[in-house]
Design a protein around this motif. Structure first.
Motif, short mmCIF file in Angstrom:
data_model
loop_
_atom_site.label_atom_id
_atom_site.label_comp_id
_atom_site.label_asym_id
_atom_site.label_seq_id
_atom_site.Cartn_x
_atom_site.Cartn_y
_atom_site.Cartn_z
N PHE A 214 4.91 18.04 97.24
CA PHE A 214 4.75 18.68 95.93
C PHE A 214 3.30 19.02 95.62
CE2 PHE A 214 4.60 18.58 91.18
CZ PHE A 214 5.26 19.78 90.99
N PRO A 215 2.32 18.15 95.89
CA PRO A 215 0.93 18.55 95.65
C PRO A 215 0.51 19.80 96.41
CG PRO A 215 1.05 16.19 96.01
CD PRO A 215 2.41 16.74 96.31
N ASP A 216 1.20 20.10 97.50
CA ASP A 216 0.85 21.28 98.30
C ASP A 216 1.65 22.52 97.89
OD1 ASP A 216 -0.79 19.54 99.62
OD2 ASP A 216 0.31 19.55 101.50
N CYS A 217 2.58 22.38 96.95
CA CYS A 217 3.39 23.52 96.52
C CYS A 217 2.53 24.55 95.79
CB CYS A 217 4.53 23.06 95.62
SG CYS A 217 5.92 22.33 96.49
N ILE A 218 2.98 25.80 95.81
CA ILE A 218 2.25 26.91 95.19
C ILE A 218 3.00 27.30 93.92
CG2 ILE A 218 1.46 29.27 95.51
CD1 ILE A 218 1.63 28.68 98.58
N PRO A 219 2.31 27.33 92.77
CA PRO A 219 3.00 27.73 91.52
C PRO A 219 3.33 29.22 91.54
CG PRO A 219 0.63 27.50 91.14
CD PRO A 219 0.89 27.00 92.55
N ASN A 220 4.49 29.55 91.01
CA ASN A 220 4.93 30.94 90.98
C ASN A 220 4.40 31.70 89.76
OD1 ASN A 220 6.37 30.51 93.33
ND2 ASN A 220 8.30 30.08 92.26
N CYS A 221 3.84 30.98 88.80
CA CYS A 221 3.23 31.63 87.64
C CYS A 221 2.16 30.69 87.09
CB CYS A 221 4.28 31.97 86.57
SG CYS A 221 5.17 30.54 85.93
N ASP A 222 1.62 30.99 85.94
CA ASP A 222 0.53 30.21 85.39
C ASP A 222 0.96 28.75 85.18
OD1 ASP A 222 -2.16 30.13 83.92
OD2 ASP A 222 -0.76 29.29 82.46
N PRO A 223 0.18 27.77 85.70
CA PRO A 223 0.56 26.37 85.56
C PRO A 223 0.73 25.90 84.12
CG PRO A 223 -1.11 26.59 87.25
CD PRO A 223 -1.00 27.92 86.58
N ASP A 224 -0.09 26.41 83.20
CA ASP A 224 0.07 26.02 81.80
C ASP A 224 1.43 26.45 81.27
OD1 ASP A 224 -2.43 24.89 81.80
OD2 ASP A 224 -3.42 26.65 80.92
N LEU A 225 1.88 27.63 81.68
CA LEU A 225 3.19 28.10 81.27
C LEU A 225 4.28 27.22 81.87
CD1 LEU A 225 5.00 30.22 79.91
CD2 LEU A 225 4.81 31.60 82.01
N ILE A 226 4.10 26.82 83.14
CA ILE A 226 5.10 25.95 83.78
C ILE A 226 5.23 24.64 83.02
CG2 ILE A 226 5.60 24.62 85.87
CD1 ILE A 226 4.29 26.86 87.49
N VAL A 227 4.10 24.04 82.67
CA VAL A 227 4.12 22.77 81.95
C VAL A 227 4.78 22.94 80.58
CG1 VAL A 227 2.70 20.97 80.90
CG2 VAL A 227 2.15 21.82 83.19
N ALA A 228 4.44 24.02 79.89
CA ALA A 228 5.03 24.26 78.57
C ALA A 228 6.55 24.42 78.67
CB ALA A 228 4.41 25.51 77.95
N ARG A 229 7.00 25.16 79.65
CA ARG A 229 8.46 25.34 79.80
C ARG A 229 9.14 24.05 80.21
NH1 ARG A 229 8.81 31.48 82.48
NH2 ARG A 229 8.15 32.54 80.55
N TYR A 230 8.45 23.24 80.98
CA TYR A 230 9.04 21.95 81.34
C TYR A 230 9.21 21.08 80.11
CZ TYR A 230 9.72 17.42 83.56
OH TYR A 230 10.23 16.21 83.93
N ARG A 231 8.22 21.03 79.27
CA ARG A 231 8.30 20.21 78.07
C ARG A 231 9.38 20.72 77.11
NH1 ARG A 231 1.71 19.66 77.50
NH2 ARG A 231 1.48 17.94 78.99
N GLU A 232 9.58 22.03 77.10
CA GLU A 232 10.61 22.61 76.25
C GLU A 232 12.02 22.30 76.75
OE1 GLU A 232 9.73 26.71 76.38
OE2 GLU A 232 7.96 26.58 75.07
N SER A 233 12.19 22.23 78.07
CA SER A 233 13.55 22.20 78.63
C SER A 233 13.99 20.87 79.20
CB SER A 233 13.66 23.26 79.74
OG SER A 233 12.73 22.98 80.79
N ARG A 234 13.06 19.93 79.42
CA ARG A 234 13.42 18.72 80.19
C ARG A 234 14.46 17.85 79.52
NH1 ARG A 234 7.53 15.77 79.39
NH2 ARG A 234 7.71 15.42 77.14
N ASP A 235 14.54 17.88 78.18
CA ASP A 235 15.51 17.03 77.48
C ASP A 235 16.76 17.80 77.04
OD1 ASP A 235 14.03 14.63 77.61
OD2 ASP A 235 12.74 15.30 75.96
#
Length: 595
Positions: free
Chosen positions: A104-125
Motif C-alpha cells: 500500500f505505501p507503494d500504491c499510486i493515487p488516482n487523484c488528489d490525495p486530499d480528495l481521497i482522504v475527504a471521500r474516505y471520511r465521508e463514506s467509511r461509515d
C-alpha cells in the motif's frame, strides 16, 4: 570495562497536531531514554477507532507522522503515505487487503490525495462500505515486474548474470504524481523482487559486479544518482521511497567514488561536495554532545571519544512493515516509540534483523531470539565506524588536493576515531573487532562478519588482521561460505544464512593483508553455493543457507518477507568474484567444492 553512559533527562515537548481533523496542541513528556534522545514524542499506546473491518490498533492515525518536512530536507516528495492518508493508511494496513505491508505505501493515487482522504471520511461509515472497493477505485498498485524473465538453462552463471543487468535496470521515467517513489535523473539497477527502487548499500556491491561485467556506463549513472540524492535531501536515504527519508544505510558513497576512480570512470574530487554533505549528516550534533550522551547518530562516550550509531528520526512503525512493527512493540514491554526507533535504526544498518541488535541470544547456541528485545541505538557498530573513518580519510585527502584548509580537521577526526575504535571495538582476547554496547559499557560477545570491515578499509593493524583471519576460520567459516554471525537467532542476518556483501568484504579484506588462501577459500565456497542453486533452479536469490546440505544449496530463511529472486548484490558479488578467481564450471555445485 568502561563506565555506563548516562541518559538525557526527560523533556516536556508540544506534540504537533496530527494530519487528522480535530488535532490539538497538547504537551507530552518524552520518557528518558537509554540512547539519550528524549526529545521526540512517541505514539500513544491507547487503541483508537479503526474502520472498515480492521481490528483495534495500537497505533492510530493521530500517531502517524505529521505532514511537515524532516530537518535538512526541502523537497516536494517529503509527505509519506502515513502522513498523506492518515486513518485510511492505518485502516488499510490493518485490513489484510495486502499480504505485504509494503504494497500500500507503494500504491499510486488516482487523484488528489486530499480528495481521497475527504471521500474516505465521508463514506467509511455508510452502509455497505467496502474498503477493498474504495482502495481499488482510488489507487493503482505499483507495477512490480513479475517473474516473466525465464532463464536459459544452457547459460553459464556468468552469462545469466550479464543477461540479468538489463532486466534489473530502470530508466528515469515520469514520476507518478504524489506517489512515494522518489524521482532520479539517471538509470539504476534495483535488487529485484519486492525491491523495485534504488537501495543505498546494495548498490555499491551491485556496482562492483557491474565493473566485473564491463558495465562502466551504469556505474557512472548510479553514482550520479546518489550524488543527486545527497544534493536534494542532505542524505542518501535507505531507498528511493519518501518513507525512507528519515534514515540512510551504511555510508558507502565514498566506496562508490573509490570504484569510479579505480575504474578510471571519474575523478573522486568531483564528488567532494557530496562527500562532505554526507559526512555532515552522520555527524550532526557532534559539536554539542556531552560526554555520556548522544544526539541522533552521534555518541560521546564518558571519556569524550565520539563514535556513531544507527538512528532514525521517526519514532513510528515503519510504513513498509507497519503491522510487524506494531506486533513487535506490543510484545516488548517497553515504550513503543523506543521500539519503533530501534527497529528503524536496524533497518538503517542494512542488517535487518540480527542478534547484533538484540538482547538475546548474546552467546552462540542460544534459543531463537525475540525481536522485541531489540536495542539498536544502544550499539556502536564497528563496520559503521570503520566506514566513517574511511570517509574522514578520503575527505582529508581530497581537501588537500583541492587546497582546502579543512583537510587537517578531517585527518584529526579520523585519527581520533581510529583510536576510539581500537580502544572500544578491538577485543584482544577474541582476536576480533566487535560492536560496543555504549549504554552498558561492554563489548558484544557474539562474533559477526562485521569484524572484517576494518580489514576491507585498511584500518586494521597487521597482527589484528592475522587474529581476525584465525577467528573467521574457526568461528564463521562454513561449508557454503562465510556465516553472517555465529549466533543462531532465527533472524535473517544470523547463522546459518550467508549474504553476498559480507563475502566480498571478507575476501577483499583478507586479501588486502596477505591472507590470500583464506580469501580464495571463502570466494570459492560462496561461488559454489551460488552455482549450485543456479544449476538446480536457474536463479540467484537474496541470501543463502551456508550449512552443508545433501544434494544442493538452498536459499536462506528468516526475515519479514519471502525469499526474493533477482538479486542485485548476489549477481554483483558473483560477477566480481568470478572476475578475480575465474568462472565457476557449469556443472559445479556446493557439494563439489565444500569440504
Amino acid at each position: 570495562m568502561q563506565p555506563t553512559a548516562k541518559s538525557e533527562p526527560a523533556a516536556a515537548i508540544p506534540l504537533s497536531p496530527g494530519p487528522a481533523a480535530g488535532g490539538s496542541m497538547v504537551p507530552r513528556t518524552a520518557p528518558a531514554t537509554p540512547d539519550g534522545a528524549g526529545a521526540v514524542p512517541g505514539p500513544a499506546a491507547a487503541p483508537g477507532k479503526v474502520h472498515a473491518a480492521a481490528r483495534p490498533a495500537l497505533v492510530t492515525h493521530r500517531d502517524c507522522p505529521p505532514p511537515h518536512a524532516l530537518p535538512g530536507c526541502a523537497c516536494a516528495d517529503m509527505l509519506s503515505p502515513a502522513a498523506r492518508y492518515c486513518e485510511l493508511f492505518v485502516d488499510v494496513q490493518h485490513s489484510g487487503l495486502f499480504a505485504d505491508s509494503k504494497t500500500f505505501p507503494d500504491c499510486i493515487p488516482n487523484c488528489d490525495p486530499d480528495l481521497i482522504v475527504a471521500r474516505y471520511r465521508e463514506s467509511r461509515d455508510t452502509p455497505g462500505f467496502s474498503l477493498a472497493d474504495f482502495v481499488q477505485a482510488y489507487f493503482t498498485r505499483a507495477t512490480v515486474p513479475d517473474s516473466h524473465y525465464v532463464s536459459d538453462p544452457a547459460s553459464t552463471l556468468r552469462e545469466h548474470i550479464d543477461s540479468l543487468w538489463p532486466v534489473l535496470t530502470r530508466e528515469p521515467v515520469a514520476h507518478p504524481p504524489q506517489s512515494s517513489l522518489l524521482p532520479l535523473p539517471h538509470r539504476y539497477v534495483v535488487p529485484g523482487g519486492r525491491f523495485g527502487e534504488l537501495y543505498y548499500w546494495d548498490s555499491y556491491f551491485t556496482m562492483e559486479g557491474l565493473a566485473g561485467s564491463g558495465r562502466g556506463d551504469l556505474i557512472v549513472e548510479m553514482a550520479r544518482n546518489f550524488a543527486y540524492l545527497i544534493d536534494h535531501y542532505g542524505l542518501v536515504p535507505n531507498g528511493t521511497r519518501n518513507y525512507y527519508l528519515s534514515r540512510s544505510q551504511p555510508p558507502v558513497f565514498a566506496l562508490m567514488v573509490d570504484l569510479l576512480e579505480r575504474e578510471q570512470l571519474a575523478s573522486a574530487i568531483d564528488f567532494l561536495p557530496q562527500l562532505r554533505r554526507e559526512y555532515d549528516f552522520w555527524m550532526d550534533g557532534a559539536d554539542g554532545v556531552r560526554p555520556g550522551h548522544a544526539h541522533r547518530r552521534v555518541v560521546c562516550l564518558p571519556d569524550g571519544a565520539v563514535l556513531n550509531r544507527y538512528w532514525d528520526d521517526r519514532p513510528w512503525p515503519r510504513e513498509e512493515a507497519f503491522l510487524e512493527d506494531i506486533e513487535t512493540a506490543m510484545r516488548s514491554g517497553r515504550p513503543h516509540h523506543l521500539v519503533f526507533r530501534d527497529l528503524r535504526a536496524a533497518a538503517e544498518s542494512g542488517w535487518d534483523f540480527s542478534s547484533r541488535w538484540l538482547d538475546s541470544p548474546s552467546t552462540p547456541g542460544g534459543q531463537p531470539a525475540d525481536l522485541a528485545t531489540i536495542r539498536t541505538t544502544a550499539m556502536l557498530p564497528v563496520d559503521l565506524n570503520a566506514l566513517l573513518w574511511h570517509l574522514e580519510m578520503r575527505l582529508a585527502t581530497l581537501c588537500e588536493q583541492a587546497g582546502d584548509a579543512a583537510a587537517q580537521a578531517y585527518r584529526t577526526a579520523a585519527q581520533r576515531r581510529e583510536a576510539a575504535i581500537q580502544q572500544y571495538m578491538w577485543d584482544g582476547s577474541a582476536g576480533a573487532f566487535v560492536d560496543y554496547d555504549w549504554c552498558r559499557g561492554a563489548p558484544r560477545p557474539c562474533l559477526t562478519a562485521a569484524t572484517v570491515m576494518p580489514l576491507y578499509l585498511g584500518l586494521a593493524q597487521a597482527p589484528q588482521a592475522q587474529a581476525v583471519a584465525r577467528a573467521v576460520t574457526e568461528r564463521l567459516l562454513d561449508a557454503g561460505g562465510l556465516a553472517t554471525t555465529e549466533c543462531t537467532s532465527g533472524q535473517q542476518w544470523d547463522h546459518p544464512n550467508g549474504w553476498a556483501p559480507l563475502q566480498w568484504l571478507a575476501v577483499r579484506g583478507l586479501a588486502r593483508y596477505g591472507h590470500d588462501d583464506l580469501a580464495r577459500e571463502i570466494a570459492q565456497r560462496w561461488l559454489a553455493t551460488v552455482a549450485s542453486l543456479y544449476m538446480h533452479e536457474c536463479k540467484l536469490v537474496e541470501k543463502y543457507r551456508i550449512r552443508q546440505s545433501a544434494g544442493r544449496a538452498k536459499g536462506g530463511g528468516g526475515g519479514e518477507y519471502p525469499l526474493q529472486d533477482g538479486f542485485g548484490w548476489t549477481n554483483g558479488i558473483a560477477s566480481a568474484l568470478m572476475a578475480l578467481y575465474g568462472d565457476v564450471p557449469a556443472t559445479c555445485g556446493a557439494d563439489d567444492m565444500a569440504p
